[in-house]
Design an enzyme around this catalytic site. Sequence first.
Site, short mmCIF file in Angstrom:
data_model
loop_
_atom_site.label_atom_id
_atom_site.label_comp_id
_atom_site.label_asym_id
_atom_site.label_seq_id
_atom_site.Cartn_x
_atom_site.Cartn_y
_atom_site.Cartn_z
CE LYS A 28 14.73 19.74 44.46
NZ LYS A 28 13.30 19.83 44.82
CG ASP A 87 12.16 17.96 39.71
OD1 ASP A 87 12.35 17.44 38.57
OD2 ASP A 87 11.33 18.86 39.90
#
Length: 213
Positions: free
Chosen positions: A121, A139
């Site tokens: 991420k 996320d």
Amino acid sequence: MKKSERYSGILDWFERNMPLAQTELHYNDPFQLLVAVILSAQCTDKRVNMVTPPLFEKYPTPLSLASATYDEVFPYLKSVSYPNSKTRHVIAMASKLLEDFGGEVPSDIDSLMSLPGVGRKTANVIASVVYDKPVIAVDTHVFRVSHRLGLSDGKSVEAVEKDLEKYIPVEKRAISHHWLILHGRYTCTARNPKCSSCSLTPWCRHFSKEKAQ
């Protein structure tokens, strides 16, 4: 509704109403953004933005941060989530950045993920925001919003990322990351989503199901 129609409607709405969406983290260069994104894991951007100004004033470069000790850096980060591990991560990250990349934040996803404290991420955020790479960082906000809207049924972050990148045009992927995050942060919240004031309800699968009950 076909998935392609859902994507088209949602992306068109975002493009008309949020044309300038961007990260809410404060930074002056790629190194500072990298530190901020590492610190933002399971922590609010608001909190990160509170702790980074004095941290960056004291340690503005990879060299200065890599030269610091744990005891010197920890007081700056004690109010973020998981301060012990994040303190170690940012120091180690700065050291590896110097050793392997000459102090420059790399643009390659695999190279970014070789840095301590940097997962997929975080790597995707840096690649997207700094280098405008056509990737989407997933996320908790993006994961939740994607499922509620009906953009993905993926059970993992990687599966959701794959779905989003399949349907979102390359040129819109970087900003789509911010659209979905901001929508999840302020409208499609984890608890008590603000469906009554949401303009995406015509394409939202969650809203359709709730309305049908």
